[in-house]
Motif scaffolding. Structure first.
Motif, mmCIF file in Angstrom:
data_model
loop_
_atom_site.group_PDB
_atom_site.id
_atom_site.type_symbol
_atom_site.label_atom_id
_atom_site.label_comp_id
_atom_site.label_asym_id
_atom_site.label_seq_id
_atom_site.Cartn_x
_atom_site.Cartn_y
_atom_site.Cartn_z
ATOM 1 N N ARG A 87 18.049 7.736 0.518
ATOM 2 C CA ARG A 87 16.860 7.473 -0.302
ATOM 3 C C ARG A 87 16.160 6.239 0.255
ATOM 4 N NH1 ARG A 87 14.870 10.769 -4.198
ATOM 5 N NH2 ARG A 87 14.331 9.019 -5.531
ATOM 6 N N ASP A 88 14.842 6.233 0.174
ATOM 7 C CA ASP A 88 14.114 5.079 0.721
ATOM 8 C C ASP A 88 12.892 4.816 -0.146
ATOM 9 O OD1 ASP A 88 13.654 3.014 2.585
ATOM 10 O OD2 ASP A 88 12.190 4.256 3.631
ATOM 11 N N GLU A 89 13.136 4.199 -1.302
ATOM 12 C CA GLU A 89 12.052 3.956 -2.255
ATOM 13 C C GLU A 89 11.088 2.901 -1.702
ATOM 14 O OE1 GLU A 89 11.739 5.408 -5.258
ATOM 15 O OE2 GLU A 89 13.617 6.525 -5.257
ATOM 16 N N PRO A 90 9.786 3.078 -1.922
ATOM 17 C CA PRO A 90 8.856 2.025 -1.529
ATOM 18 C C PRO A 90 9.066 0.757 -2.361
ATOM 19 C CG PRO A 90 7.678 3.928 -2.459
ATOM 20 C CD PRO A 90 9.130 4.236 -2.511
ATOM 21 N N LEU A 91 8.676 -0.367 -1.807
ATOM 22 C CA LEU A 91 8.877 -1.658 -2.457
ATOM 23 C C LEU A 91 7.567 -2.156 -3.060
ATOM 24 C CD1 LEU A 91 10.763 -3.187 0.597
ATOM 25 C CD2 LEU A 91 11.822 -2.315 -1.499
ATOM 26 N N PRO A 92 7.624 -2.784 -4.248
ATOM 27 C CA PRO A 92 6.392 -3.344 -4.807
ATOM 28 C C PRO A 92 5.914 -4.536 -3.986
ATOM 29 C CG PRO A 92 8.302 -3.886 -6.189
ATOM 30 C CD PRO A 92 8.799 -2.969 -5.109
ATOM 31 N N THR A 93 4.609 -4.705 -3.902
ATOM 32 C CA THR A 93 4.039 -5.828 -3.148
ATOM 33 C C THR A 93 3.748 -7.025 -4.047
ATOM 34 O OG1 THR A 93 1.797 -5.053 -3.546
ATOM 35 C CG2 THR A 93 2.870 -4.287 -1.540
ATOM 36 N N GLY A 94 3.824 -6.813 -5.367
ATOM 37 C CA GLY A 94 3.465 -7.877 -6.290
ATOM 38 C C GLY A 94 2.027 -7.766 -6.783
ATOM 39 N N ASP A 95 1.289 -6.778 -6.278
ATOM 40 C CA ASP A 95 -0.104 -6.572 -6.691
ATOM 41 C C ASP A 95 -0.277 -5.181 -7.290
ATOM 42 O OD1 ASP A 95 -0.780 -9.047 -5.725
ATOM 43 O OD2 ASP A 95 -1.833 -8.323 -3.955
ATOM 44 N N PRO A 150 -2.363 -9.508 -9.861
ATOM 45 C CA PRO A 150 -0.897 -9.507 -9.898
ATOM 46 C C PRO A 150 -0.357 -8.316 -10.691
ATOM 47 C CG PRO A 150 -1.755 -11.712 -10.309
ATOM 48 C CD PRO A 150 -2.934 -10.788 -10.325
ATOM 49 N N ASP A 151 0.722 -7.768 -10.193
ATOM 50 C CA ASP A 151 1.319 -6.550 -10.765
ATOM 51 C C ASP A 151 2.080 -6.896 -12.049
ATOM 52 O OD1 ASP A 151 2.596 -4.155 -11.226
ATOM 53 O OD2 ASP A 151 3.898 -4.253 -9.472
ATOM 54 N N ASN A 152 1.733 -6.219 -13.149
ATOM 55 C CA ASN A 152 2.538 -6.374 -14.367
ATOM 56 C C ASN A 152 3.014 -5.026 -14.897
ATOM 57 O OD1 ASN A 152 0.196 -5.325 -15.399
ATOM 58 N ND2 ASN A 152 -0.194 -6.947 -16.896
ATOM 59 N N LEU A 153 3.008 -4.015 -14.017
ATOM 60 C CA LEU A 153 3.530 -2.703 -14.417
ATOM 61 C C LEU A 153 5.055 -2.752 -14.438
ATOM 62 C CD1 LEU A 153 1.237 -0.282 -12.372
ATOM 63 C CD2 LEU A 153 1.455 -0.318 -14.861
ATOM 64 N N PRO A 154 5.686 -1.966 -15.329
ATOM 65 C CA PRO A 154 7.153 -1.944 -15.345
ATOM 66 C C PRO A 154 7.713 -1.416 -14.020
ATOM 67 C CG PRO A 154 6.208 -0.776 -17.249
ATOM 68 C CD PRO A 154 5.085 -1.070 -16.307
ATOM 69 N N ALA A 155 8.936 -1.828 -13.691
ATOM 70 C CA ALA A 155 9.614 -1.319 -12.501
ATOM 71 C C ALA A 155 9.690 0.197 -12.590
ATOM 72 C CB ALA A 155 11.013 -1.913 -12.409
ATOM 73 N N GLY A 156 9.449 0.861 -11.470
ATOM 74 C CA GLY A 156 9.543 2.319 -11.430
ATOM 75 C C GLY A 156 8.293 3.047 -11.883
ATOM 76 N N VAL A 157 7.298 2.322 -12.399
ATOM 77 C CA VAL A 157 6.032 2.947 -12.804
ATOM 78 C C VAL A 157 4.987 2.655 -11.739
ATOM 79 C CG1 VAL A 157 4.173 2.967 -14.522
ATOM 80 C CG2 VAL A 157 6.562 2.743 -15.258
ATOM 81 N N SER A 158 4.450 3.710 -11.110
ATOM 82 C CA SER A 158 3.500 3.488 -10.021
ATOM 83 C C SER A 158 2.052 3.626 -10.468
ATOM 84 C CB SER A 158 3.785 4.436 -8.850
ATOM 85 O OG SER A 158 3.755 5.770 -9.274
ATOM 86 N N ARG A 159 1.817 4.317 -11.591
ATOM 87 C CA ARG A 159 0.444 4.462 -12.079
ATOM 88 C C ARG A 159 0.482 4.611 -13.593
ATOM 89 N NH1 ARG A 159 -3.684 9.503 -10.768
ATOM 90 N NH2 ARG A 159 -5.399 8.799 -12.078
ATOM 91 N N GLN A 160 -0.468 3.969 -14.251
ATOM 92 C CA GLN A 160 -0.467 3.988 -15.715
ATOM 93 C C GLN A 160 -1.896 3.748 -16.206
ATOM 94 O OE1 GLN A 160 1.387 0.606 -18.077
ATOM 95 N NE2 GLN A 160 3.074 2.078 -18.131
ATOM 96 N N ALA A 161 -2.219 4.315 -17.352
ATOM 97 C CA ALA A 161 -3.516 4.004 -17.967
ATOM 98 C C ALA A 161 -3.542 2.509 -18.281
ATOM 99 C CB ALA A 161 -3.688 4.813 -19.243
ATOM 100 N N GLY A 162 -4.660 1.862 -17.958
ATOM 101 C CA GLY A 162 -4.775 0.425 -18.175
ATOM 102 C C GLY A 162 -5.604 0.115 -19.413
#
Length: 431
Positions: free
Chosen positions: A177-185, A239-251
């Motif tokens: 498995r090779d999950e992408p890493l968050p960039t912080g943004d 700056p990224d404030n989405l929960p871990a594992g969530v890549s897209r969400q209604a803002g």
């Protein structure tokens, strides 16, 4: 292009994103048989703006895309960088004319859907076959076969892995498995129609295509027109404030506006027209050791091997370059025995450039996200010392930097391939 029968490949492209379809067009034009598998049910009518720079716009002409693509474009006449509060730090007039004169190809802003549909139509014209609703389950290098979750299988001589950030092909190559890493943004992506913008001053900005950046503490914004000034695209990088594992969400529109409350009133007026917004987590991967597998029957391109932050708008452009170079090199084949060498030549031509652009995008993020303070004051002095003059030397905005811009925009995939073929005669010689 005509290649000998014994050199014709059956190619399976995994992924119908921009890079995958570009590779399909380039390979089909070179005389190979191409089929594309894509997990989506159809090419969805969703997306936002793309900045297509001359290194890629010249490819759209090379592939003879229909005139409709140019009619759907907006060609910005100026580029302006503002401090977040609104003051102008950098400004270039007649940007469209200067770019055309320097690079012989335009800088255009397009809706992703318009570009994807034009590429899709061209690929089908060339005989490329598309299979939708095909999610990859496994890739077998022994038999050059892709198996999908619904039990279908696709075999050929070569698999092109164009399946993006969450690539199953990449996992197959790495054996894990090779999950992408968050960039912080994260990005807020906004598209408005000109009709939505009632304010006449703002409407003029939409209808007269131009690019504006706002550089601020820990964030920046960019805006540009689409569809010949009938639509407007705004991207907010924060700056990224989405929960871990969530890549897209209604803002939350309210939260978004609050983040930019003390920014330029013009930007805030545009944000006042927004009624819904999505948040997209910006992800990346570490560099891959290689882009070609041991068996030389699977090769990577685009986000599957070099995902890019959007700070230089080169993700789509670089994927189009990858697809062009790969297909053009495969058009030089005289025998299938040349495939391993050609794939390694592709990797040597593209890997260093792709990874260098990734690094340059991180540097642009640094220069556009500086908090107020000593470093930001020095940056602004560099900006202001060049305002109204011909820019010389390294410059904090790579969009007009005389050191970075020619390297990015001056790249000509067709010329690079011709040069590489000349420099590697043994690879293309068959007795």
């Amino acid at each position: 292009m005509s290649i000998p029968e014994e050199a014709r490949l059956h190619i399976v492209v995994v992924g119908a994103g921009l890079g995958g379809i570009a590779a399909a067009i380039s390979c089909a034009t070179s005389g190979h048989t191409v089929e594309v598998i894509e997990q989506a049910r159809e090419l969805a009518e969703v997306g936002a703006g793309l900045q297509i720079t001359p290194n890629a716009s010249r490819l759209l002409r090379h592939w003879q895309l229909p005139d409709s693509i140019w009619e759907a474009a907006a060609e910005p006449t100026m580029v302006t960088v503002h401090r977040y509060s609104g003051e102008i730090l950098a400004h270039e007039d007649e940007f469209d004319k200067k770019i055309q004169a320097k690079y012989g190809a335009p800088f255009v802003d397009l809706h992703r859907v318009d570009l994807q549909q034009a590429l899709f139509a061209r690929a089908k014209d060339l005989g490329v076959v598309f299979h939708f609703s095909q999610r990859v389950e496994s890739v077998e290098s022994e038999t050059t076969t892709v198996r999908t979750v619904n039990g279908s299988q696709y075999s050929g001589d070569l698999i092109i892995a164009a399946d993006g950030l969450w690539s199953r092909c990449r996992e197959s190559l790495l054996g894990r498995r090779d999950e992408p890493l968050p960039t912080g943004d994260l990005a807020y992506r906004i598209v408005l129609t000109a009709d939505q913008v009632a304010d006449p001053e703002l409407r003029a900005l939409v209808e007269n295509p131009q690019v504006h950046f706002w550089a601020g503490p820990s964030a920046h914004a960019v805006s540009y027109s689409l569809r010949a000034g009938k639509m407007f695209n705004v991207v907010l990088l924060v700056p990224d404030n989405l929960p871990a594992g969530v890549s897209r969400q209604a803002g939350s529109v309210e939260e978004m506006r609050q983040l930019f409350a003390n920014w330029d009133p013009i930007l805030n007026k545009f944000l006042s027209y927004v009624d819904t917004v999505d948040k997209w987590k910006l992800m990346h991967h570490a560099e891959m050791d290689r882009w070609v597998n041991e068996a030389s029957n699977m090769v990577f391109l685009g986000d599957a091997c070099h995902p890019m932050l959007p700070y230089l708008a080169q993700g789509a452009n670089s994927s189009l370059e990858d697809g062009a170079v790969l297909g053009l090199l495969l058009g030089k084949m005289k025998d299938k025995s040349q495939l391993p060498g050609i794939l390694r030549l592709y990797e040597s031509l593209r890997k260093s450039r792709g990874e260098a652009i990734v690094r340059e995008a991180f540097k642009q993020r640094h220069d556009f996200h500086m908090p107020d303070g000593e470093e930001q004051i020095k940056r602004d002095q560099v900006f202001l010392s060049q305002l109204g003059k011909e820019i010389k030397g390294a410059f904090p905005s790579r969009w007009t930097c005389p050191e970075v811009q020619p390297w990015l925009y001056g790249y000509d995939a067709v010329a690079e391939v011709e040069k590489a073929v000349e420099e590697n005669p043994a690879l293309f010689f068959i007795e």
